[in-house]
Design an enzyme around this catalytic site. Structure first.
Site, mmCIF file in Angstrom:
data_model
loop_
_atom_site.group_PDB
_atom_site.id
_atom_site.type_symbol
_atom_site.label_atom_id
_atom_site.label_comp_id
_atom_site.label_asym_id
_atom_site.label_seq_id
_atom_site.Cartn_x
_atom_site.Cartn_y
_atom_site.Cartn_z
ATOM 1 N N TYR A 106 0.856 -1.189 0.000
ATOM 2 C CA TYR A 106 0.000 0.000 0.000
ATOM 3 C C TYR A 106 0.888 1.232 0.000
ATOM 4 O O TYR A 106 1.478 1.587 1.004
ATOM 5 C CB TYR A 106 -0.926 0.005 1.213
ATOM 6 N N LEU A 130 -18.751 -4.162 1.764
ATOM 7 C CA LEU A 130 -19.694 -3.256 1.112
ATOM 8 C C LEU A 130 -19.412 -3.134 -0.385
ATOM 9 O O LEU A 130 -19.759 -2.146 -1.019
ATOM 10 C CB LEU A 130 -19.635 -1.871 1.766
ATOM 11 N N GLY A 188 -17.565 -0.149 -1.771
ATOM 12 C CA GLY A 188 -18.308 1.103 -1.719
ATOM 13 C C GLY A 188 -19.586 1.107 -2.530
ATOM 14 O O GLY A 188 -20.449 1.961 -2.322
#
Length: 332
Positions: A65, A215, A218
């Site tokens: 990351y 989710l 998003g």
């Protein structure tokens, strides 16, 4: 000093090896990369400290990351917030940027040790709570990689071992060398292939599940119009020549062996299926969400990471309603 709120999230056992974490974790990837440009460092540190005050103690990062900048960010938050001994840190190794811009999956012992020691320096820690192999290197037997991770446990550099996006047979072989505490994978209403083999295997072996993107990256909270609001630096907006959305995160990763095995280990992003379709092409399953399928007395714990900055929403499908601010499935 940020202190975890006693009125916040409850703590749970992740897996069966002794690791305890908050019931909701904070995935930190989007703070530094992939979901658009890096966010302001001071704001992200404030966000992390706010999450800890609300009871979120399980922070998830990786050396890829940034690369590296997300671990540095977490390290600063730990120092500035006095979070040592308060939070549990999970980070990962196994994907390396090459000089030509491609990314290579590596699991050879020398690289495993080198990556671990570099992560410890960036985080400012003496020991990593949970250390994942981010992707499986099929050129190196998993037993060899696990052997080096086992040595790192014995040396006190890591406490618990995890795998990310590994197939069921690899999980079994790895677990035979040293107990696996957690497997991280994508699991949501539109990514349910893991329910066939991987989830039952983890249940059998007492391995915890850390489900990322519950989710749908998003989409379940913002809807399909979210695509039009993404920056050009957001990998969710990347498209190929015919306009199909795909993940740029792993599209340049060099396969280790033949493509079938490469896909089997899921180094190709889980949102792109073997037939070339993306999850956007798939229809929602007719059956109930996973939460409905989990029996009482479950022999594993599922800790779902949800970025704390996503607005609270209700995840509705069929007759089931799950409030995503309480996104944890645990033994009853």
């Amino acid at each position: 000093m940020a202190e975890s709120s006693s009125k916040g999230l409850r703590r749970i056992k992740l897996g069966s090896q002794g690791l305890q974490v908050s019931a909701q974790g904070l995935g930190c990837m989007g703070m530094s990369s992939f979901y658009g440009p890096p966010k302001p460092e001071s704001q992200m540190i404030d966000l992390i400290l706010h999450a800890v005050r609300q009871g979120v103690s399980f922070l998830d990062t990786s050396d890829i990351y940034g690369p590296f900048t997300n671990e540095i960010l977490i390290g600063k938050a730990i120092r500035e917030g006095g979070l040592k001994g308060i939070v549990e840190i999970a980070t990962k190794f196994g994907i390396k940027y090459c000089d030509d811009g491609t990314r290579e999956v590596r699991g050879d012992p020398g690289y495993v040790r080198e990556a671990c020691e570099a992560s410890l320096r960036r985080l400012g820690l003496d020991c990593i709570d949970l250390y994942y192999q981010h992707r499986v290197d099929t050129r190196v037997p998993i037993e060899v990689t696990m052997g080096e991770l086992k040595k790192l446990v014995e040396e006190g550099k890591i406490k618990y071992i995890g795998l990310s996006e590994a197939c069921a047979s690899t999980i079994r072989r790895a677990h035979a060398v040293h107990p696996i505490t957690a497997v991280q994978l994508e699991w949501s209403l539109w990514s349910r292939d893991v329910e066939k083999d991987i989830i039952p295997t983890c249940r059998e072996l007492g391995i915890g599940i850390v489900a990322y993107s519950p989710l749908g990256r998003g989409f379940f909270s913002y809807g399909p119009d979210m695509v039009n609001q993404l920056s050009d630096q957001d990998f969710r907006k990347c498209r190929d020549a015919d306009g199909t959305i795909f993940s740029s995160r792993d599209e340049k990763i060099v396969p280790s062996k033949d493509m079938d095995e490469f896909r089997h280990e899921k180094t190709i992003p889980p949102e792109v299926s073997d037939d070339g379709r993306t999850n956007l092409d798939r229809k929602p399953p007719d059956s109930h969400p996973t939460v409905e399928m989990l029996p009482r007395g479950l022999a594993m714990t599922i800790c779902i990471k949800v970025p704390i900055f996503l607005r609270a929403c209700k995840w509705r499908h069929s007759e089931i309603s799950v409030h995503m601010s309480l996104c944890i499935l645990s033994p009853q």
